[in-house]
Design an enzyme around this catalytic site. Structure first.
Site, PDB file in Angstrom:
ATOM      1  CE  LYS A 186      -4.202  -1.534   2.179  1.00 25.54           C
ATOM      2  NZ  LYS A 186      -4.505  -2.185   3.405  1.00 25.54           N
ATOM      3  CB  THR A 244     -16.307  -9.893   2.523  1.00 23.01           C
ATOM      4  OG1 THR A 244     -15.012  -9.330   2.258  1.00 23.01           O
ATOM      5  CG2 THR A 244     -16.847  -9.337   3.813  1.00 23.01           C
ATOM      6  CB  THR A 300      -8.578  -9.216   1.336  1.00 20.62           C
ATOM      7  OG1 THR A 300      -9.226  -8.411   2.313  1.00 20.62           O
ATOM      8  CG2 THR A 300      -7.089  -8.992   1.371  1.00 20.62           C
TER       9      THR A 300
HETATM   10  C1  R5P Z   1      -6.915  -8.645   7.254  1.00 22.70           C
HETATM   11  O1  R5P Z   1      -6.227  -8.064   8.103  1.00 22.70           O
HETATM   12  C2  R5P Z   1      -6.943 -10.131   7.174  1.00 22.70           C
HETATM   13  O2  R5P Z   1      -5.650 -10.655   7.190  1.00 22.70           O
HETATM   14  C3  R5P Z   1      -7.680 -10.602   5.947  1.00 22.70           C
HETATM   15  O3  R5P Z   1      -7.029 -10.125   4.796  1.00 22.70           O
HETATM   16  C4  R5P Z   1      -9.111 -10.122   5.936  1.00 22.70           C
HETATM   17  O4  R5P Z   1      -9.714 -10.320   7.198  1.00 22.70           O
HETATM   18  C5  R5P Z   1      -9.911 -10.845   4.876  1.00 22.70           C
HETATM   19  O5  R5P Z   1     -11.226 -10.374   4.934  1.00 22.70           O
HETATM   20  P1  R5P Z   1     -12.131 -10.233   3.651  1.00 22.70           P
HETATM   21  O6  R5P Z   1     -12.232 -11.593   3.041  1.00 22.70           O
HETATM   22  O7  R5P Z   1     -13.434  -9.752   4.191  1.00 22.70           O
HETATM   23  O8  R5P Z   1     -11.500  -9.241   2.747  1.00 22.70           O
END
Ligand code: R5P
Length: 294
Positions: free
Chosen positions: A192, A224, A227
């Site tokens: 980032k 979800t 990411t």
């Molecule tokens: C973030 O700090 C975690 O390591 C994961 O990347 C995140 O919790 C994944 O969440 P989501 O699938 O909602 O993007």
């Protein structure tokens, strides 16, 4: 080594370790209250290993109560209880961002301790600002890594073409390193960067030529799927040949597996710390090794 108490997931651990197994009949009343019944086979030994993961589609909060109630029930009967919660709930809420918010990770750890755990074991705990699981618990606490297991699963189940391990953010870089060791592959993370002029945050792919290479994207969890999906799109844009998406915990909120499946991946899997359609890599081997050593 004592006896083992747990749900169906734990039965195999007992079999492998040749421990007496006391199954839990996981009953729920119509009003959603839980009544986990430990079906004691003869007598309980004075040392108990207690392993419980949520049932398929079980609400996390209902599971948490089930876990705590069973733990206390056991502690009321025996000397020592060693608790294993494969996916530690609430670990992400580790800071009071706004005045009045709970630091839930610490509160849940306290509840587990007060319910009577003499030791606590989990797998790839989302340690963000907490740094170590030891900062959550006063009892002996163990955080086993699920990443070597994911790497071995990928190695055994896919023909990997010049693999590259990609972390979706810098925080996951250390995990990418663990996976890359097993696969003997390069690794890096999506960074980032803040634009000094506008303050806008942009993401930047590592400067690696991914053409004709398989990219394995790793994370601690898929919730979800946001990411992971964003990382998959970036890897594709950078020319990746096949993309394999994997994570330790399939938290999978509604719609996540379907959205990921639409992306035509070479592979999509997680470990089985929680039950799900993509839970493939079996963490029971980690738990078995851990119990043997302690
Ligand atoms: C973030 O700090 C975690 O390591 C994961 O990347 C995140 O919790 C994944 O969440 P989501 O699938 O909602 O993007």
């Amino acid at each position: 080594m004592g006896d083992l108490v747990g749900g169906e997931f734990a039965r195999k651990v007992a079999e492998e370790l040749d421990l007496k197994f006391h199954p839990i009949e996981r009953r729920t009343f119509p009003d959603t209250e839980v009544q986990p019944w430990v079906k004691i086979q003869g007598e309980l030994s004075d040392e108990i290993h207690f392993i419980l993961r949520p049932k398929k589609d079980q609400n996390f909060n209902s599971y948490l109560v089930e876990f705590l109630v069973t733990l206390r029930n056991l502690k009321n009967r025996v000397e020592e209880v060693h608790a294993v919660m494969p996916y530690l709930l609430y670990a992400r809420q580790d800071k009071e961002f706004r005045k009045g918010e709970p630091v839930s990770s610490k509160i849940i750890a306290d509840l587990i301790e007060r319910a009577g755990a003499d030791s606590f074991t989990s797998i790839t705990v989302h340690i963000h600002r907490t740094e170590s699981i030891d900062n959550l618990f006063d009892i002996e606490a163990y955080n086993l890594s699920g990443f070597p297991l994911l790497a071995r699963y990928a190695k055994q189940n896919y023909k990997l073409n010049d693999p590259f391990v990609l972390a979706p953010d810098d925080e996951a870089l250390k995990w990418a390193k663990e996976v890359s060791k097993v696969l003997n592959a390069d690794y890096d993370s999506i960074h980032k960067e803040r634009d000094v002029e506008t303050g806008e945050i942009k993401t930047k792919m590592p400067e690696v030529d991914l053409k004709r290479r398989d990219v394995i994207i790793i994370d601690d969890m898929i919730a979800t799927g946001g990411t992971m999906i964003s990382a998959i799109k970036k890897a594709r844009k950078a020319g990746a040949k096949g993309v394999i998406a994997c994570a330790v915990h399939p938290v999978l909120v509604e719609g996540a597996p379907e959205n990921l499946k639409e992306l035509d991946l070479k592979g999509l899997f997680t470990a089985n710390t929680l039950p799900s359609v993509i839970s493939k890599a079996d963490v029971r081997s980690l738990i078995i090794e851990h119990i043997k050593q302690h």
